[in-house]
Motif scaffolding. Sequence first.
Motif, short mmCIF file in Angstrom:
data_model
loop_
_atom_site.label_atom_id
_atom_site.label_comp_id
_atom_site.label_asym_id
_atom_site.label_seq_id
_atom_site.Cartn_x
_atom_site.Cartn_y
_atom_site.Cartn_z
N GLU A 173 0.82 -1.22 0.24
CA GLU A 173 -0.04 -0.27 -0.21
C GLU A 173 0.76 1.21 0.08
N ASP A 174 1.96 1.15 -0.45
CA ASP A 174 2.94 2.16 -0.72
C ASP A 174 3.74 2.93 0.60
N GLN A 175 3.47 2.10 1.68
CA GLN A 175 3.65 2.73 2.95
C GLN A 175 4.18 1.60 4.11
N TYR A 176 3.77 0.60 4.02
CA TYR A 176 4.08 -0.61 5.06
C TYR A 176 5.28 -1.37 4.46
N LYS A 177 6.16 -1.50 5.28
CA LYS A 177 7.25 -2.06 4.97
C LYS A 177 7.11 -3.71 4.88
N THR A 178 7.78 -4.32 4.21
CA THR A 178 7.68 -5.90 4.17
C THR A 178 8.94 -6.45 4.93
N ILE A 179 8.92 -7.54 5.02
CA ILE A 179 10.01 -8.15 5.95
C ILE A 179 11.29 -8.20 4.89
N PRO A 180 11.45 -8.24 3.83
CA PRO A 180 12.79 -8.02 3.08
C PRO A 180 13.19 -6.56 3.08
N VAL A 181 12.14 -5.74 3.02
CA VAL A 181 12.67 -4.30 2.88
C VAL A 181 13.00 -3.91 4.57
N TYR A 182 12.34 -4.22 5.61
CA TYR A 182 12.69 -3.98 6.90
C TYR A 182 13.89 -4.64 7.30
N MET A 183 14.35 -5.84 6.60
CA MET A 183 15.85 -6.43 6.83
C MET A 183 16.71 -5.63 6.23
N TYR A 184 16.31 -5.35 4.87
CA TYR A 184 17.40 -4.38 3.90
C TYR A 184 17.87 -3.35 4.61
N GLU A 185 16.97 -2.72 5.00
CA GLU A 185 17.11 -1.38 5.86
C GLU A 185 17.94 -1.35 7.04
N LYS A 186 17.63 -2.54 7.52
CA LYS A 186 18.32 -2.65 9.06
C LYS A 186 20.00 -3.27 8.56
N LEU A 187 20.07 -3.92 7.91
CA LEU A 187 21.37 -4.74 7.52
C LEU A 187 22.24 -3.84 6.57
N GLN A 188 21.68 -3.17 5.54
CA GLN A 188 22.47 -2.46 4.78
C GLN A 188 22.44 -0.89 4.96
N HIS A 189 21.81 -0.38 5.83
CA HIS A 189 21.73 0.87 6.52
C HIS A 189 21.30 1.60 5.03
N ARG A 190 19.92 1.37 4.54
CA ARG A 190 19.12 1.86 3.60
C ARG A 190 17.88 2.24 4.04
N LYS A 191 17.52 3.08 3.03
CA LYS A 191 15.96 3.86 3.47
C LYS A 191 15.12 3.79 2.23
N PHE A 192 14.13 3.00 2.40
CA PHE A 192 12.96 3.12 1.33
C PHE A 192 11.95 4.33 1.40
N SER A 193 11.50 4.74 0.41
CA SER A 193 10.58 5.64 0.54
C SER A 193 9.64 6.12 -0.72
N HIS A 194 8.32 6.61 -0.50
CA HIS A 194 7.71 6.87 -1.56
C HIS A 194 7.08 8.07 -1.73
N THR A 195 7.45 8.93 -2.87
CA THR A 195 6.93 10.28 -2.72
C THR A 195 6.61 10.71 -4.25
N TRP A 196 5.70 11.33 -4.49
CA TRP A 196 5.01 11.63 -5.90
C TRP A 196 4.97 10.70 -6.61
N GLY A 197 4.46 9.49 -6.16
CA GLY A 197 4.24 8.55 -7.16
C GLY A 197 5.39 7.49 -7.64
N LEU A 198 6.45 7.93 -6.98
CA LEU A 198 7.90 7.36 -7.35
C LEU A 198 8.32 6.60 -5.88
N TYR A 199 9.09 5.53 -6.35
CA TYR A 199 9.99 4.82 -5.26
C TYR A 199 11.24 5.23 -5.18
#
Length: 388
Positions: A173-199
């Motif tokens: 739903e463009d806002q709730y993290k899935t497990i792979p994203v949660y894990m990716y952000e924690k281990l790779q120190h990255r940040k997912f976002s969704h703004t203006w229809g883009l990811y």
Amino acid sequence: MRLRNKWFISFLHAFVLLAFSLIWLHTPFTYGDEKFLIKWTSVVKRLVLQMDDDRPKDNFMFINLAYEKALIPLEDNLGNEVITDRAALAKFFKMLQQHPSAAKFTICDVFLQGKSPSDKLLSKSISGVPNIVFPTHPDNNNKPEKLEIKVPSAMANYTSADEEFVKFTLLYEDQYKTIPVYMYEKLQHRKFSHTWGLYWDNGSPCLNSVIIDHKIRTDEVFQNGKYPVVNLSELMLMPEELIVKEFLKDRIIIMGDFVQDTHKTSFGIMPGSLILLNVYLSLIDGAHLIGISWLLFMIAAFTLYSRIIIFNWQQPSLIKSSKWFLNLLKSVTLLSIISICSYFLFNIGIQVLFLTFYTGIILFIKKLWEEKAPVHKIQYWLNYLSKK
């Protein structure tokens, strides 16, 4: 029309096709033609050409929970239901709590619904355990369902047209993290976002739905023994020091029911826990990123495609005078080649039939334009098509 103008129009039209492709790639669905191309291209890529990138077995530990069961009363009815034994989980997490730096990350693929007498014990044992995540699923309002125990959680579900897993949505739903994203952000120190229809992934444009090229397959884990697998009850019979140093140290721990919780994939039946891990590995490899090289490849391919299809470049006289459907057949062939090449080189496939349908409309309009069709003739064709 001059040759230069034909190429210029084809170049501009390539951006239209690219825009349609990107819109489709962001959706979680795959249909027959796309799935067929992805499946067999992936099989050739991984099995025939042996383009495998095996992950070191020391990086992972699979703990099977299929035989760790307990009964709890049904909340809305008489009788009992079967859940994963939370007392057994509590014992394991108590050990992780005492050795917080042992495991690199833990995916506990257990949906904590239903109340158990061991809930407080489990909650206490999880407190203070770093880098751990549990799954949740959407409720009736498409929001993450609340779990019985307060634990770090993320979404763990996928959408498919025919219940076969091909693509995975990263932000539900463009806002709730899935497990792979949660894990990716924690281990790779990255940040997912969704703004203006883009990811975005740390400011880099990316897709929200990715085709998963399974890095670790079911047969490699459970038949060929390339990766360590153990039942939780058997693991807990070993000395704690041995477990920590030999089985958990610096590994990603994947806990789940590897017998019942399974899904159809292009490589056969696969446990859901393994699918989540493969999505994470795809993120590490950048399968979700929209790179400049892929964009340039697609613009070049779509420009050549537009030049051939729209302007009948270097066609024999038979095809020049042929019917509309022959051009569509050629369109399917060319788009299939582009999709296969894109998937081989960049692990990104495109939707063939949708673009062919769009091309058919363009060719139909072009034909009417060339024949200078009067208004009544256009109305006749529209009425004819509407009845089909």
